[in-house]
Motif scaffolding. Sequence first.
Motif, PDB file in Angstrom:
ATOM      1  N   UNK A  26       0.837  -1.205   0.000  1.00 32.78           N
ATOM      2  CA  UNK A  26       0.000   0.000   0.000  1.00 32.78           C
ATOM      3  C   UNK A  26       0.870   1.252   0.000  1.00 32.78           C
ATOM      4  N   UNK A  27       2.006   1.199   0.688  1.00 30.48           N
ATOM      5  CA  UNK A  27       2.928   2.339   0.686  1.00 30.48           C
ATOM      6  C   UNK A  27       3.363   2.646  -0.748  1.00 30.48           C
ATOM      7  N   UNK A  28       3.758   1.635  -1.487  1.00 28.14           N
ATOM      8  CA  UNK A  28       4.198   1.859  -2.868  1.00 28.14           C
ATOM      9  C   UNK A  28       3.033   2.265  -3.771  1.00 28.14           C
ATOM     10  N   UNK A  29       1.844   1.796  -3.474  1.00 30.00           N
ATOM     11  CA  UNK A  29       0.687   2.214  -4.261  1.00 30.00           C
ATOM     12  C   UNK A  29       0.413   3.711  -4.088  1.00 30.00           C
ATOM     13  N   UNK A  30       0.879   4.254  -2.991  1.00 20.93           N
ATOM     14  CA  UNK A  30       0.683   5.681  -2.706  1.00 20.93           C
ATOM     15  C   UNK A  30       1.997   6.449  -2.698  1.00 20.93           C
ATOM     16  N   UNK A  31       2.992   5.955  -3.430  1.00 22.04           N
ATOM     17  CA  UNK A  31       4.336   6.540  -3.394  1.00 22.04           C
ATOM     18  C   UNK A  31       4.344   8.018  -3.766  1.00 22.04           C
ATOM     19  N   UNK A  32       3.459   8.458  -4.667  1.00 21.89           N
ATOM     20  CA  UNK A  32       3.479   9.865  -5.094  1.00 21.89           C
ATOM     21  C   UNK A  32       3.260  10.810  -3.912  1.00 21.89           C
ATOM     22  N   UNK A  33       2.574  10.336  -2.869  1.00 20.28           N
ATOM     23  CA  UNK A  33       2.319  11.181  -1.708  1.00 20.28           C
ATOM     24  C   UNK A  33       3.586  11.449  -0.889  1.00 20.28           C
ATOM     25  N   UNK A  34       4.603  10.615  -1.075  1.00 18.39           N
ATOM     26  CA  UNK A  34       5.827  10.738  -0.279  1.00 18.39           C
ATOM     27  C   UNK A  34       6.952  11.469  -1.010  1.00 18.39           C
ATOM     28  N   UNK A  35       6.724  11.860  -2.237  1.00 18.10           N
ATOM     29  CA  UNK A  35       7.784  12.495  -3.013  1.00 18.10           C
ATOM     30  C   UNK A  35       8.154  13.874  -2.484  1.00 18.10           C
ATOM     31  N   UNK A  36       7.281  14.461  -1.652  1.00 18.38           N
ATOM     32  CA  UNK A  36       7.592  15.769  -1.058  1.00 18.38           C
ATOM     33  C   UNK A  36       8.674  15.653   0.019  1.00 18.38           C
ATOM     34  N   UNK A  37       8.923  14.427   0.517  1.00 15.75           N
ATOM     35  CA  UNK A  37       9.901  14.235   1.583  1.00 15.75           C
ATOM     36  C   UNK A  37      11.317  14.435   1.071  1.00 15.75           C
ATOM     37  N   UNK A  38      12.212  14.842   1.964  1.00 12.73           N
ATOM     38  CA  UNK A  38      13.628  14.910   1.616  1.00 12.73           C
ATOM     39  C   UNK A  38      14.158  13.493   1.446  1.00 12.73           C
ATOM     40  N   UNK A  39      15.321  13.319   0.825  1.00 11.78           N
ATOM     41  CA  UNK A  39      15.859  11.968   0.643  1.00 11.78           C
ATOM     42  C   UNK A  39      15.986  11.165   1.933  1.00 11.78           C
ATOM     43  N   UNK A  40      16.472  11.780   2.996  1.00  7.94           N
ATOM     44  CA  UNK A  40      16.642  10.997   4.224  1.00  7.94           C
ATOM     45  C   UNK A  40      15.304  10.715   4.885  1.00  7.94           C
ATOM     46  N   UNK A  41      14.354  11.642   4.773  1.00  3.27           N
ATOM     47  CA  UNK A  41      13.019  11.388   5.297  1.00  3.27           C
ATOM     48  C   UNK A  41      12.343  10.256   4.535  1.00  3.27           C
ATOM     49  N   UNK A  42      12.518  10.243   3.228  1.00  2.00           N
ATOM     50  CA  UNK A  42      11.941   9.169   2.424  1.00  2.00           C
ATOM     51  C   UNK A  42      12.577   7.827   2.779  1.00  2.00           C
ATOM     52  N   UNK A  43      13.889   7.814   2.970  1.00  2.00           N
ATOM     53  CA  UNK A  43      14.581   6.576   3.332  1.00  2.00           C
ATOM     54  C   UNK A  43      14.059   6.033   4.658  1.00  2.00           C
ATOM     55  N   UNK A  44      13.860   6.916   5.631  1.00  2.00           N
ATOM     56  CA  UNK A  44      13.337   6.477   6.927  1.00  2.00           C
ATOM     57  C   UNK A  44      11.914   5.952   6.789  1.00  2.00           C
ATOM     58  N   UNK A  45      11.078   6.663   6.015  1.00  2.00           N
ATOM     59  CA  UNK A  45       9.698   6.224   5.803  1.00  2.00           C
ATOM     60  C   UNK A  45       9.665   4.854   5.136  1.00  2.00           C
ATOM     61  N   UNK A  46      10.566   4.637   4.190  1.00  2.00           N
ATOM     62  CA  UNK A  46      10.638   3.346   3.509  1.00  2.00           C
ATOM     63  C   UNK A  46      11.034   2.224   4.463  1.00  2.00           C
ATOM     64  N   UNK A  47      12.029   2.459   5.269  1.00  2.00           N
ATOM     65  CA  UNK A  47      12.528   1.413   6.151  1.00  2.00           C
ATOM     66  C   UNK A  47      11.513   1.022   7.223  1.00  2.00           C
TER      67      UNK A  47
END
Length: 376
Positions: free
Chosen positions: A327-348
């Motif tokens: 579901x996270x990947x299905x909604x990936x466009x919503x997370x593109x506003x995050x900085x690279x390190x924020x996105x990495x943390x959200x992914x992990x």
Amino acid sequence: MKITIIGGGPAGMYFAILMKQANTTHGITIYERNGPDDTFGWGVVFSGKTLSNLRAADEASHAEITRNFEAWDNVDVAHRGENISIHGNSFSGIARLRLLKILQQRCEALGVEIRFRTEVTDFDSLSADCDLLVGADGVNSFVRQTFNDQFLPDLSVRPNRYIWYGTNQLFHGLTLTFRETPAGVFAAHSYKFDKTTSTFIVECDPRTWQQAGFAEMSEADTRAYLAGVFAPDLNGQPLLSNNSKWLNFLLVMNARWSFENVVLLGDALHTAHFSIGSGTKLAMEDAIALKQSFDEASDAAEALRRFAEVRQPVIADYQAAAYDSMVWFENAREYMRLSPIELAYALMTRSGKVDRESLRRRDPDFVARYESGAKL
């Protein structure tokens, strides 16, 4: 026992290997619709824990599999031109075809018969003529479809599209790459599985897929388009096709895992989204659990009951985590506003299986930098 297995993939062959190794008098036949050198996809991934399970189950095949592995401990997240590495993750990759050849050779050495290019449809007759019929024939299982009223499957077609390529660009670690385009957001899941080749799975949401115009594109044009999207990441290497085509992920669950002397294994029984792990890992661990159930039971009926009793909670937990990741990947466009390190943390932390403290134990530097807001 007379054991008939439908499907010559990792689930079916590994179960055959374990049962034949345990008792050489078992008569085991595998029916496989494809040829011995046919395979779809590129590399598959195993965790360190899975490798320990494979070693305990069959040292001979484990030794050969690990001899062909590419190992890593990093997950890399690429976003906005930055690459964030998180260490302390134990994974290994192997070419799917190489894995199949290793298991085929092990089956042959043990005396398991594999009938390639054999299409089977009369499962009622087969089940009546054996002590155990195993449906290990993949996500679109004909065994499951034939006995639909017994297994009571729940099949959910997910909205994202994905396509499974290879490339000679080597990704040293599990790499998750995000690219924003005028059409929308594309995510790539990539990792090397031998000295020359990496898996490269691309997925996108339905809006992106439609706006990019893939419905009208040829296979060659699709590959060229996606190679262009990920040009900075591929370093000039083309995408390689092996019957690669757009698919929707099929989430498979079954209310019942067996009836009478028929049981399902692997993707025929359950699926978990590729963003969290390999279906091959689950398939081979299914085989281990089913074989152990026969070790501990007095007859096939008791073994099949025990298999479901022991394995169902494990799969339910895994599927729950995989669902959150999917579901996270299905909604990936919503997370593109995050900085690279924020996105990495959200992914992990996306699946709920990994929290900040477990991440800190794996890679304290990454968590410290995340908490400080510093760029890596």
